[in-house]
Design a protein around this motif. Sequence first.
Motif, PDB file in Angstrom:
ATOM      1  N   LEU A  29       0.834  -1.215   0.000  1.00  0.00           N
ATOM      2  CA  LEU A  29       0.000   0.000   0.000  1.00  0.00           C
ATOM      3  C   LEU A  29       0.860   1.252   0.000  1.00  0.00           C
ATOM      4  N   ARG A  87      -7.134  11.132   0.182  1.00  0.00           N
ATOM      5  CA  ARG A  87      -7.875  10.010  -0.393  1.00  0.00           C
ATOM      6  C   ARG A  87      -9.368  10.234  -0.192  1.00  0.00           C
ATOM      7  N   SER A 106      -7.224   8.179   9.852  1.00  0.00           N
ATOM      8  CA  SER A 106      -7.608   6.776   9.621  1.00  0.00           C
ATOM      9  C   SER A 106      -9.112   6.701   9.879  1.00  0.00           C
ATOM     10  N   ASN A 156     -14.625   0.019   5.178  1.00  0.00           N
ATOM     11  CA  ASN A 156     -13.899   1.058   4.443  1.00  0.00           C
ATOM     12  C   ASN A 156     -14.163   0.827   2.957  1.00  0.00           C
TER      13      ASN A 156
HETATM   14  O1  LIG Z   1      -8.390   4.094   7.627  1.00  0.00           O
HETATM   15  C1  LIG Z   1      -7.757   3.050   7.387  1.00  0.00           C
HETATM   16  N1  LIG Z   1      -7.461   2.199   8.400  1.00  0.00           N
HETATM   17  C2  LIG Z   1      -6.770   1.034   8.204  1.00  0.00           C
HETATM   18  O2  LIG Z   1      -6.514   0.269   9.168  1.00  0.00           O
HETATM   19  C3  LIG Z   1      -6.358   0.743   6.891  1.00  0.00           C
HETATM   20  N2  LIG Z   1      -5.684  -0.308   6.327  1.00  0.00           N
HETATM   21  C4  LIG Z   1      -5.590  -0.058   5.012  1.00  0.00           C
HETATM   22  O3  LIG Z   1      -5.046  -0.817   4.167  1.00  0.00           O
HETATM   23  N3  LIG Z   1      -6.185   1.124   4.684  1.00  0.00           N
HETATM   24  C5  LIG Z   1      -6.680   1.638   5.856  1.00  0.00           C
HETATM   25  N4  LIG Z   1      -7.367   2.788   6.123  1.00  0.00           N
END
Ligand SMILES: O=c1[nH]c(=O)c2[nH]c(=O)[nH]c2[nH]1
Length: 318
Positions: free
Chosen positions: A185, A191, A237, A265
């Motif tokens: 990643l 994003r 996140s 997500n």
């Molecule tokens: O907001 C996120 N949390 C994650 O724990 C995570 N893991 C990932 O691959 N993308 C994301 N995005």
Amino acid sequence: MTDLPRPARPVLLGQNQYGKAETRVVRITRDGATHHIKDLNVSVALSGDMDEVHRSGSNAHVLPTDTAKNTVYAFAKEYGVESAEQFAVHLARHFVTSQEPIHRARVRVEEYAWERIGTSGTGPQAAGAAGTGHSFVRKGQETRLAQVTYDGASWEVVSGLTGLTVLNSTGSEFRGYARDRYTTLEETRDRVLATSVSGRWRFNWTDDAQEMPDWDESYEQTRKHLLQAFAETYSLSLQQTLYQMGARIIGHRGEIDEVRFSLPNKHHFLVDLEPFGLSNDTADAAVYVAADRPYGLIEATVLRDGCEPRIPVDLTDP
Ligand SMILES: O=c1[nH]c(=O)c2[nH]c(=O)[nH]c2[nH]1
């Protein structure tokens, strides 16, 4: 009678409950030409002194599930549906107080919201921009949830929603994460953050001596706070966004002690347009693929200090 093999030890009956699941009831009230609609899916689960029906087959303590269904319809007609929670409280109280062998009732309600259809004012049925008064369109995919449990002494009310899809087209980063040999990643400072919110919140209204919350007002305000927290949090996140959503509810709604969210997500990946000689720059119009699976699944409970977690960890559990 054939001799059945006898178990070495006596067999015990464990937790059991029964009832009618998913009674669909639609109540339409008429206020002149303006109609109002309540659309519910009601599931009743009853438990108590039910050993005999399992052991000997005596139905003496069994109020039929068919009666539970009829009660849902009759209560909708007779008492109305002020709110999903109020309706569930009414039903739960009825089953526990009217049938001696029934000691506990859990009533779950899903509510589907309808919006009025406005009209252009030109058709034969048209009643101006306000619409016909009797034409509705299902509101989004969002479902309101209420679950009321009553054991004759105390109440547990858990409300919530599912299928509330939200998206921030900027204001979201994801970087600084742990890495190992399988990590591919790329870090991002900008994003798309999108999710379909499943949430439950537990009220601290537990006994009849306490004043009941205004359930509809509470639902609207809780929904508003979670949406505002989603919109206003600059997200590092989805976990951090989730915590902000829960903390904002606990901070603003004194009637709620516990909130749990399950947030998929809904990844939006920038499409690689290099093969077509196009750059896909977010500064300009950007094109994303909305991937439906696999998806990250972020789940957590946010609690008022000093309160016990009681909402099940897995929100899909029955
Ligand atoms: O907001 C996120 N949390 C994650 O724990 C995570 N893991 C990932 O691959 N993308 C994301 N995005």
